[in-house]
Enzyme design. Structure first.
Site, PDB file in Angstrom:
ATOM      1  N   GLU A 256       0.994  -1.061   0.031  1.00 54.93           N
ATOM      2  CA  GLU A 256       0.045   0.000  -0.269  1.00 54.93           C
ATOM      3  C   GLU A 256       0.349   1.116   0.266  1.00 54.93           C
ATOM      4  O   GLU A 256       1.755   1.953   0.849  1.00 54.93           O
ATOM      5  CB  GLU A 256      -0.879  -0.294   1.145  1.00 54.93           C
ATOM      6  CG  GLU A 256      -1.350  -1.208   1.414  1.00 54.93           C
ATOM      7  CD  GLU A 256      -2.880  -1.320   0.716  1.00 54.93           C
ATOM      8  OE1 GLU A 256      -3.451   0.233  -0.077  1.00 54.93           O
ATOM      9  OE2 GLU A 256      -3.636  -1.951   0.387  1.00 54.93           O
ATOM     10  N   CYS A 295      -3.104   8.979   3.413  1.00 54.14           N
ATOM     11  CA  CYS A 295      -2.087   8.389   1.788  1.00 54.14           C
ATOM     12  C   CYS A 295      -3.923   8.658   1.355  1.00 54.14           C
ATOM     13  O   CYS A 295      -3.674   8.669   0.378  1.00 54.14           O
ATOM     14  CB  CYS A 295      -2.420   6.860   2.085  1.00 54.14           C
ATOM     15  SG  CYS A 295      -3.767   6.267   2.719  1.00 54.14           S
TER      16      CYS A 295
HETATM   17  P1  NAP Z   1       8.677   4.903   4.113  1.00 56.66           P
HETATM   18  O1  NAP Z   1       9.425   5.630   4.675  1.00 56.66           O
HETATM   19  O2  NAP Z   1       8.442   4.093   2.992  1.00 56.66           O
HETATM   20  O3  NAP Z   1       8.398   3.702   5.777  1.00 56.66           O
HETATM   21  C1  NAP Z   1       7.485   2.959   5.652  1.00 56.66           C
HETATM   22  C2  NAP Z   1       7.843   1.989   6.652  1.00 56.66           C
HETATM   23  O4  NAP Z   1       8.648   0.892   6.172  1.00 56.66           O
HETATM   24  C3  NAP Z   1       8.457   2.116   7.930  1.00 56.66           C
HETATM   25  O5  NAP Z   1       8.072   0.810   8.923  1.00 56.66           O
HETATM   26  C4  NAP Z   1       9.945   2.023   7.795  1.00 56.66           C
HETATM   27  O6  NAP Z   1      10.772   1.862   8.797  1.00 56.66           O
HETATM   28  C5  NAP Z   1      10.196   0.731   6.341  1.00 56.66           C
HETATM   29  N1  NAP Z   1      11.267   0.330   5.832  1.00 56.66           N
HETATM   30  C6  NAP Z   1      11.991   1.509   5.564  1.00 56.66           C
HETATM   31  N2  NAP Z   1      13.170   1.384   5.261  1.00 56.66           N
HETATM   32  C7  NAP Z   1      12.498  -0.529   4.582  1.00 56.66           C
HETATM   33  C8  NAP Z   1      13.352  -1.264   4.499  1.00 56.66           C
HETATM   34  N3  NAP Z   1      14.460  -1.643   3.748  1.00 56.66           N
HETATM   35  N4  NAP Z   1      12.641  -2.227   4.780  1.00 56.66           N
HETATM   36  C9  NAP Z   1      11.969  -2.735   5.236  1.00 56.66           C
HETATM   37  N5  NAP Z   1      10.703  -2.073   6.287  1.00 56.66           N
HETATM   38  C10 NAP Z   1      11.567  -0.613   6.285  1.00 56.66           C
HETATM   39  O7  NAP Z   1       7.313   5.585   4.620  1.00 56.66           O
HETATM   40  P2  NAP Z   1       6.328   6.617   5.656  1.00 56.66           P
HETATM   41  O8  NAP Z   1       7.607   8.000   5.425  1.00 56.66           O
HETATM   42  O9  NAP Z   1       6.871   5.908   6.763  1.00 56.66           O
HETATM   43  O10 NAP Z   1       4.912   6.682   4.892  1.00 56.66           O
HETATM   44  C11 NAP Z   1       4.431   7.938   4.107  1.00 56.66           C
HETATM   45  C12 NAP Z   1       3.967   7.147   3.001  1.00 56.66           C
HETATM   46  O11 NAP Z   1       3.255   6.004   3.094  1.00 56.66           O
HETATM   47  C13 NAP Z   1       3.198   8.374   2.216  1.00 56.66           C
HETATM   48  O12 NAP Z   1       4.264   8.072   0.897  1.00 56.66           O
HETATM   49  C14 NAP Z   1       1.887   7.676   2.312  1.00 56.66           C
HETATM   50  O13 NAP Z   1       1.314   8.068   0.571  1.00 56.66           O
HETATM   51  C15 NAP Z   1       2.153   6.335   2.556  1.00 56.66           C
HETATM   52  N6  NAP Z   1       1.433   5.479   3.043  1.00 56.66           N
HETATM   53  C16 NAP Z   1      -0.027   4.612   2.469  1.00 56.66           C
HETATM   54  C17 NAP Z   1      -0.449   4.556   3.228  1.00 56.66           C
HETATM   55  C18 NAP Z   1      -1.743   3.272   1.760  1.00 56.66           C
HETATM   56  O14 NAP Z   1      -2.776   2.734   2.508  1.00 56.66           O
HETATM   57  N7  NAP Z   1      -1.850   3.549   0.722  1.00 56.66           N
HETATM   58  C19 NAP Z   1      -1.474   4.445   4.132  1.00 56.66           C
HETATM   59  C20 NAP Z   1       0.027   5.395   5.202  1.00 56.66           C
HETATM   60  C21 NAP Z   1       1.214   5.812   4.535  1.00 56.66           C
HETATM   61  P3  NAP Z   1      11.809   2.886  10.089  1.00 56.66           P
HETATM   62  O15 NAP Z   1      10.574   3.697   9.984  1.00 56.66           O
HETATM   63  O16 NAP Z   1      11.926   2.589  10.214  1.00 56.66           O
HETATM   64  O17 NAP Z   1      12.471   3.345   8.081  1.00 56.66           O
END
Ligand code: NAP
Length: 519
Positions: A256, A295
């Site tokens: 997602e 999102c």
């Molecule tokens: P992100 O930086 O991509 O991180 C998401 C999650 O992935 C965090 O728990 C992060 O942990 C983890 N992560 C980072 N690197 C990883 C790796 N190599 N392997 C496995 N996990 C890893 O996103 P965010 O900044 O938290 O969230 C914002 C984004 O989420 C926006 O782009 C938004 O559109 C999207 N979003 C989408 C939805 C949906 O339902 N489609 C809902 C909410 C948000 P760490 O924090 O420890 O780095």
């Protein structure tokens, strides 16, 4: 100062190395310390795969539904404490915090209610029997069966409670122990939730774990029975789904990700239509709730050329009256962005848009902030942009600015052009159409449906009962194609199916029907 720890193998872990500071985005002060690591990934998996799977295997659907009901109840009971952590570590207003926390308990309760009459069975029949021979003695029937593995739930920073619950509800019902990995910088709410669930004693042994920090080692040890449900940016989603070990071991991955959600004002509407007021109300809410860090927030406003000036004036008036500042104050309607990185990314996005679009209102950092001292806090102003040419359209569609930002895209008022512009977002979680013309809603609705997870149709009759377009409902699917990750969650029973495996059973009529009877 709160100290938070991973919960694995049935215990809170002390962690290893220096703790990671978590920040209050309003004051820029440290509000907690997260102790990462200090355990092996294999011990986490071993515990979930033995104790967790055994616990869930001893329960049928109705028992698991009762578990979800208890989880919803304890989270609701500690609602005020969770709201407090959300304000402190997430920068959310009380309303924004409730959206996350009540969304979590509401989703768990909805799944509990849905499955309470599914009985003691552990599989779910899919569709009718198919006759495979003359005389119908040979029969085929499909059924969803437990995978017998664990579900790793990787969550984004913006919904620490709901993001966990919407995945865990389906996974636990499906019989999968859950291992939560919250986004580190806003993990205070997730950790509080873990503490509440563990201390209440509702979680059967091994069914719930929470890892603070990296899950790379854990992902490397997953196998074909396991499931990874990821929410976050398109970029990280790409890294996770292309992980060499997940591909090699055929681990199912649901992603997602980002979304350039659109709201279309139909070509038939004028400023005196009730439907136009609904459009304004929804767009304002979706731009500003949780400081645009949803999102499902609306990023693109597709507006007939004849209405651009009216929409710009009306929205500007509302956005300029918005009270921004310390989210713990009751009259503040929008708090800061959740992290310094978020603030930097949103400012960079605003700068990029500003180079090619006209900025109608909003500053990067608002000059007036209620209850905030000394230039502190990761604040961003609600900003409206106007796209004027093809180059500016390219910028709008380049990437999501994850903050209180939306762009007006003028169009000729036809359903065809509206659909063409919406679809340039290349995959949306949700888009909404506002019109009193059934023909417009039908043509534009089917035009955008292949690129949207959810299409919201709003006409003037929706006044009084329409729901916020950005509200994800447990009954309807959440997810979208393309940029949105190509995943799917929720949607009532459909959400549970993703965490199960569908098998075709083939055999004599009596045998297949007896074996697949759901008790
Ligand atoms: P992100 O930086 O991509 O991180 C998401 C999650 O992935 C965090 O728990 C992060 O942990 C983890 N992560 C980072 N690197 C990883 C790796 N190599 N392997 C496995 N996990 C890893 O996103 P965010 O900044 O938290 O969230 C914002 C984004 O989420 C926006 O782009 C938004 O559109 C999207 N979003 C989408 C939805 C949906 O339902 N489609 C809902 C909410 C948000 P760490 O924090 O420890 O780095």
């Amino acid at each position: 100062m709160s100290k938070i720890y991973s919960y694995v193998a049935g215990e809170f872990q002390t962690g290893s190395g220096d703790p990671v500071p978590l920040w209050n985005p309003t004051t820029e002060e440290t509000c907690a310390e997260a102790f990462l690591g200090g355990f092996s990934a294999s011990s986490v998996l071993q515990h979930a795969r033995t104790e967790g799977l055994n616990s869930l295997a001893s329960m049928g659907f109705a028992d698991r539904a009762a578990l979800l009901k208890k989880m919803a109840a304890v989270l609701h009971e500690h609602r005020d404490a969770l709201i407090e952590t959300s304000i402190v570590n997430g920068g959310t207003t009380r309303g924004g915090a409730k959206f996350d926390i009540d969304g979590a308990s509401g989703t768990l309760a909805a799944y509990a209610s849905m499955a309470k009459n599914w009985g003691a069975s552990q599989h779910r029949v899919d569709g009718d029997s198919v006759e495979l021979s003359r005389g119908a003695r040979l029969l085929g029937k499909h059924s969803y069966v437990p995978r017998g593995g664990v579900a790793v739930l990787i969550n984004a920073f913006n919904f620490p409670a709901w993001g966990f619950a919407e995945k865990a509800a389906s996974a636990l019902l499906a019989g999968m122990p859950v291992i939560l990995k919250p986004a580190t910088l806003t993990s205070l709410t997730a950790a509080k939730m873990a503490e509440i669930l563990v201390e209440s004693g509702v979680m059967p042994a091994g069914t719930f774990s929470m890892i603070l920090g990296s899950v790379t080692e854990l992902l490397d040890q997953l196998g074909p029975r396991d499931f990874v449900s990821f929410t976050g940016s398109q970029k990280t989603g790409g890294i996770v789904r292309s992980s060499e070990s997940l591909i090699r071991n055929s681990v199912s991955v649901n992603v997602e990700a980002d979304s350039l959600n659109a709201a279309v004002l139909g070509g038939d509407l004028t400023a005196d239509a009730d439907c136009y007021q609904l459009f304004l109300r929804d767009v304002f809410r979706e731009m500003t709730e949780k400081t645009g860090q949803k999102c499902t927030a609306t990023r693109r406003l597709i507006v007939p050329e004849s209405m651009v000036e009216t929409v710009a004036t009306d929205l500007k008036e509302r956005l300029q009256a918005l009270k921004v500042g310390d989210p713990s104050l009751s009259d503040v309607r929008m708090g800061p962005l959740a992290t310094a990185q978020q603030r930097d990314d949103v400012f960079a996005g605003m700068e990029r848009l500003g180079q090619h679009l006209e900025r109608l209102c909003g500053e990067n950092r608002p000059s007036e902030l209620l209850g905030v001292e000394g230039g502190k806090g990761y604040f961003a102003g609600a900003s409206l942009f106007l796209s004027k040419d093809e180059k500016s359209l390219e910028e709008v569609h380049r990437e999501e600015v994850f903050g209180p930002v939306a762009c007006i895209l003028p169009y000729d008022g036809s359903a065809e052009q509206a659909a063409e512009l919406v679809c340039r977002g290349e995959g949306m979680l949700v888009s909404s159409l506002y019109s009193d013309s059934r023909d417009f809603l039908r043509e534009a609705g089917f035009g955008i449906a292949p690129m949207c997870g959810r299409v919201v149709l709003v006409d003037s009759k929706a006044e009084g009962y329409s729901l916020p377009t950005g509200m994800v409902l447990p009954q309807l699917i959440h997810g979208g194609p393309g940029r949105a990750g190509g995943g799917e969650e929720l949607g009532g029973e459909r959400g549970v199916h993703h965490f199960m495996h569908r098998t075709a059973f083939q055999g004599s009529r009596g045998m297949v029907e007896r074996i697949l009877r759901e008790e």
